[in-house]
Structures are given as structure tokens and as C-alpha cells.
Scaffold this active site. Structure first.
Site, PDB file in Angstrom:
ATOM      1  N   ILE A 245     -10.009   6.305   5.327  1.00 46.20           N
ATOM      2  CA  ILE A 245      -9.100   7.136   5.444  1.00 46.20           C
ATOM      3  C   ILE A 245      -7.689   6.302   6.062  1.00 46.20           C
ATOM      4  O   ILE A 245      -7.550   6.064   7.387  1.00 46.20           O
ATOM      5  CB  ILE A 245      -9.125   8.450   6.128  1.00 46.20           C
ATOM      6  CG1 ILE A 245     -10.126   9.310   5.749  1.00 46.20           C
ATOM      7  CG2 ILE A 245      -7.606   9.206   6.377  1.00 46.20           C
ATOM      8  CD1 ILE A 245     -10.431  10.628   6.339  1.00 46.20           C
ATOM      9  N   PRO A 246      -6.735   5.718   5.255  1.00 49.82           N
ATOM     10  CA  PRO A 246      -6.130   4.790   5.549  1.00 49.82           C
ATOM     11  C   PRO A 246      -4.898   5.056   6.592  1.00 49.82           C
ATOM     12  O   PRO A 246      -3.534   4.882   6.140  1.00 49.82           O
ATOM     13  CB  PRO A 246      -5.761   4.007   4.296  1.00 49.82           C
ATOM     14  CG  PRO A 246      -5.331   5.153   3.326  1.00 49.82           C
ATOM     15  CD  PRO A 246      -6.657   5.985   3.773  1.00 49.82           C
ATOM     16  N   CYS A 247      -5.045   5.805   7.483  1.00 45.36           N
ATOM     17  CA  CYS A 247      -3.988   6.072   8.459  1.00 45.36           C
ATOM     18  C   CYS A 247      -3.355   4.904   8.970  1.00 45.36           C
ATOM     19  O   CYS A 247      -2.131   5.079   9.279  1.00 45.36           O
ATOM     20  CB  CYS A 247      -4.550   6.846   9.881  1.00 45.36           C
ATOM     21  SG  CYS A 247      -5.627   5.944  10.651  1.00 45.36           S
ATOM     22  N   HIS A 248      -3.661   3.628   9.196  1.00 45.63           N
ATOM     23  CA  HIS A 248      -3.200   2.508   9.182  1.00 45.63           C
ATOM     24  C   HIS A 248      -1.722   2.206   8.618  1.00 45.63           C
ATOM     25  O   HIS A 248      -0.917   1.402   8.817  1.00 45.63           O
ATOM     26  CB  HIS A 248      -3.932   1.395   9.268  1.00 45.63           C
ATOM     27  CG  HIS A 248      -4.447   0.831   7.970  1.00 45.63           C
ATOM     28  ND1 HIS A 248      -5.758   1.679   7.648  1.00 45.63           N
ATOM     29  CD2 HIS A 248      -4.120   0.276   6.868  1.00 45.63           C
ATOM     30  CE1 HIS A 248      -5.846   1.051   6.480  1.00 45.63           C
ATOM     31  NE2 HIS A 248      -4.837   0.409   6.030  1.00 45.63           N
ATOM     32  N   ARG A 249      -1.563   2.840   7.297  1.00 41.12           N
ATOM     33  CA  ARG A 249      -0.590   2.603   6.375  1.00 41.12           C
ATOM     34  C   ARG A 249       0.589   3.573   6.795  1.00 41.12           C
ATOM     35  O   ARG A 249       1.532   3.622   6.049  1.00 41.12           O
ATOM     36  CB  ARG A 249      -1.128   2.851   5.097  1.00 41.12           C
ATOM     37  CG  ARG A 249      -1.896   1.860   4.517  1.00 41.12           C
ATOM     38  CD  ARG A 249      -2.532   2.230   3.200  1.00 41.12           C
ATOM     39  NE  ARG A 249      -3.740   1.159   2.840  1.00 41.12           N
ATOM     40  CZ  ARG A 249      -4.494   1.418   1.872  1.00 41.12           C
ATOM     41  NH1 ARG A 249      -4.327   2.443   1.092  1.00 41.12           N
ATOM     42  NH2 ARG A 249      -5.594   0.388   1.790  1.00 41.12           N
TER      43      ARG A 249
END
Length: 280
Positions: A245-249
Site C-alpha cells: 500500500i504505497p503510502c510513501h507516494r
């Protein structure tokens, strides 16, 4: 993913931290290499093998100016991502291969006493990971070097579940994702304890293409609740599944990368690595 690649990431992380701390004065390759105890030649080669680009090019991907350029067109990117055929396969990996199923209240009640959770460890380009799964899907992924600490943190989510250190098919498929063995990838199902609001936010994050970024405000608009930026930030901050789940984006509207549960240097490393890979 070899131990050497794993060790290389920590050299890279030290270099990225040094570059961020000294960005305004633009340190030379020799200075950066000295800071991580490598020769300039060895450092340049190691960094290029890891990122696919030179340290200088990599830092351009982490600049506020570059982030602002991405943000200029990110609303269009998000709106079209689900229907866009021109995006590369790697750009849409999260969107195409990951599905989220919320746990029922009965599954997570009483500290998850009805859950059986298998867990194992793997290496990634960004450090060591713990990957845990129920019979329905991956329920937890976190960056953590110390295995004992990783297991302790996992058990805080479901203190009464039954745990087994064993790698099953569900975890193995997640391992393929981190090992970039995308030819063997099947759909990864995530089985998560979440509110309907969190689920909506996390599903929105899957649509952000690799190499792109968005803001908390844009995510709020995308889920139909434009005044909920703060609540969106809380949901993103409680994401239990690192990277998939790409919360880093999600970054700040100013172009600053903002915080990250697993450290801002790791967030910088992931964003720069993804930018380099998506533009190969």
C-alpha cells in the site's frame, strides 16, 4: 535478494541521509563516498547498481522542484490511472496486482483470538521486512532489522492470535513482489483490520502509479471528502502494509516528502528508486 544487496542498501541509505543533510552545498562524489567509507569508484558503481542511475541523477528525483513538477499533473494522473492503457506494467503493479479485503468484526474481535497468522522475513531493496498473513491474505508488512522486535510489533495488532513462523503461498507471492520477480506474480490479497474510511483511502493509494506522487488533499478529493485531509493523513499513517500500500507516494503540497512510519530516509530512498525504475 542476497545479503550483499541487503548490506548495500544501508550504505545507500547513509549516502542519501548525507546528501539530504548537505544538499544545499552540493557535495562532490568524493565527499559522499568518504562519508560512507567507500572509494569514489566503488560508491558510484554500488549506487548505480542499486538505483539504476547515478547519485547526482537520483538526488534530482528527490528535489522539491522535481516533486512540484509531478504534482502539477498528478490530479490528472490519478483520475486516469484506473483506465490508462499507456502506463507501463511496472507503473501499475500496485493497481493491477493488489486487492484489499477488510476483516469482519468477528475476525479481529478479542485481539484476533480466532486468527491464525503465519509470518516470515525477507530482504528488499530498502531493508529487511516481516511479512505476515492470515488464511485470507497479507495482514502486516513492516521494515524492521531486528526479528524479535518485528514479531513483538506484529503481536500488538492481534495480541490473542495464534502465530507460526512459517512461509506460506500468500507470503511467498508478496516476497516475489519485493524481489522484483514480477513474472511469477499472482494477485496479492491483503486481509486488513480497517474502518470503511481507511479502506477507501488505502484503495486510493493503490492507484498512484510507480514514479508518481500525490498529496493528502488530492487523496481527500479523490475519495469524495475534500475537507478530510487531516483524517486522510491519519489513515495513511496507520497503514499496516509497507510498500504494497504505497503510502510513501503521498507527500506534502509544498513538495517536501513529509513523514513516514519507517523513516524519512527510507521514504526518500523508495521514491528516488521508483522514479529511476519508472524512467528506465
Amino acid at each position: 535478494m542476497t545479503e550483499q544487496v541487503h548490506a548495500n542498501y544501508y550504505r545507500i541509505a547513509d549516502a542519501i541521509a548525507y546528501l539530504k543533510d548537505n544538499f544545499k552545498r552540493q557535495p562532490s562524489l568524493d565527499e559522499i563516498a568518504e562519508a560512507v567509507n567507500l572509494s569514489p569508484f566503488h560508491f558510484q558503481r554500488l549506487f548505480s547498481e542499486w538505483a539504476g542511475v547515478s547519485p547526482k541523477k537520483f538526488m534530482q528525483y528527490l528535489s522539491i522542484e522535481y516533486a512540484k513538477e509531478l504534482l502539477k499533473h498528478e490530479q490528472t494522473t490519478l483520475l486516469e490511472a484506473a483506465h490508462e492503457t499507456g502506463l507501463s506494467g511496472t507503473g501499475r503493479l500496485h493497481d493491477l496486482f493488489i486487492a484489499i479485503e477488510g476483516m469482519t468484526p468477528g475476525e479481529f474481535k478479542n485481539g484476533g483470538e480466532k486468527l491464525t497468522i503465519n509470518y516470515g522475513f525477507t530482504e528488499s531493496p530498502f531493508g529487511k521486512l516481516i511479512v505476515a498473513a492470515t488464511v485470507k491474505g497479507v495482514c502486516h508488512i513492516a521494515f524492521e532489522e531486528e526479528e524479535h522486535k518485528a514479531v513483538t510489533n506484529l503481536k500488538q495488532y492481534f495480541p490473542n492470535a495464534r502465530y507460526h513462523q512459517i512461509v506460506d503461498k500468500i507470503q511467498q507471492n508478496a516476497f516475489y513482489f519485493f524481489q522484483q520477480d514480477w513474472t511469477r506474480l499472482e494477485q496479492i490479497k491483503l486481509h486488513l483490520k480497517c474502518t470503511p474510511f481507511q479502506l477507501k483511502v488505502w484503495e486510493c493509494l493503490l492507484k498512484i502509479p510507480m514514479g508518481e506522487v500525490t498529496t493528502y488533499g488530492t487523496v481527500a478529493k479523490q475519495i469524495g471528502n475534500p475537507n478530510a485531509s487531516r483524517a486522510v493523513g491519519t489513515a495513511i499513517g496507520s497503514n499496516p502494509v509497507a510498500f504494497l500500500i504505497p503510502c510513501h507516494r503521498v507527500i506534502q503540497a509544498s513538495g517536501n516528502i513529509g513523514g513516514y512510519m519507517w523513516g524519512s530516509t527510507r521514504k526518500s530512498a523508495i521514491l528516488g528508486w521508483e522514479a529511476a525504475k519508472s524512467r528506465e
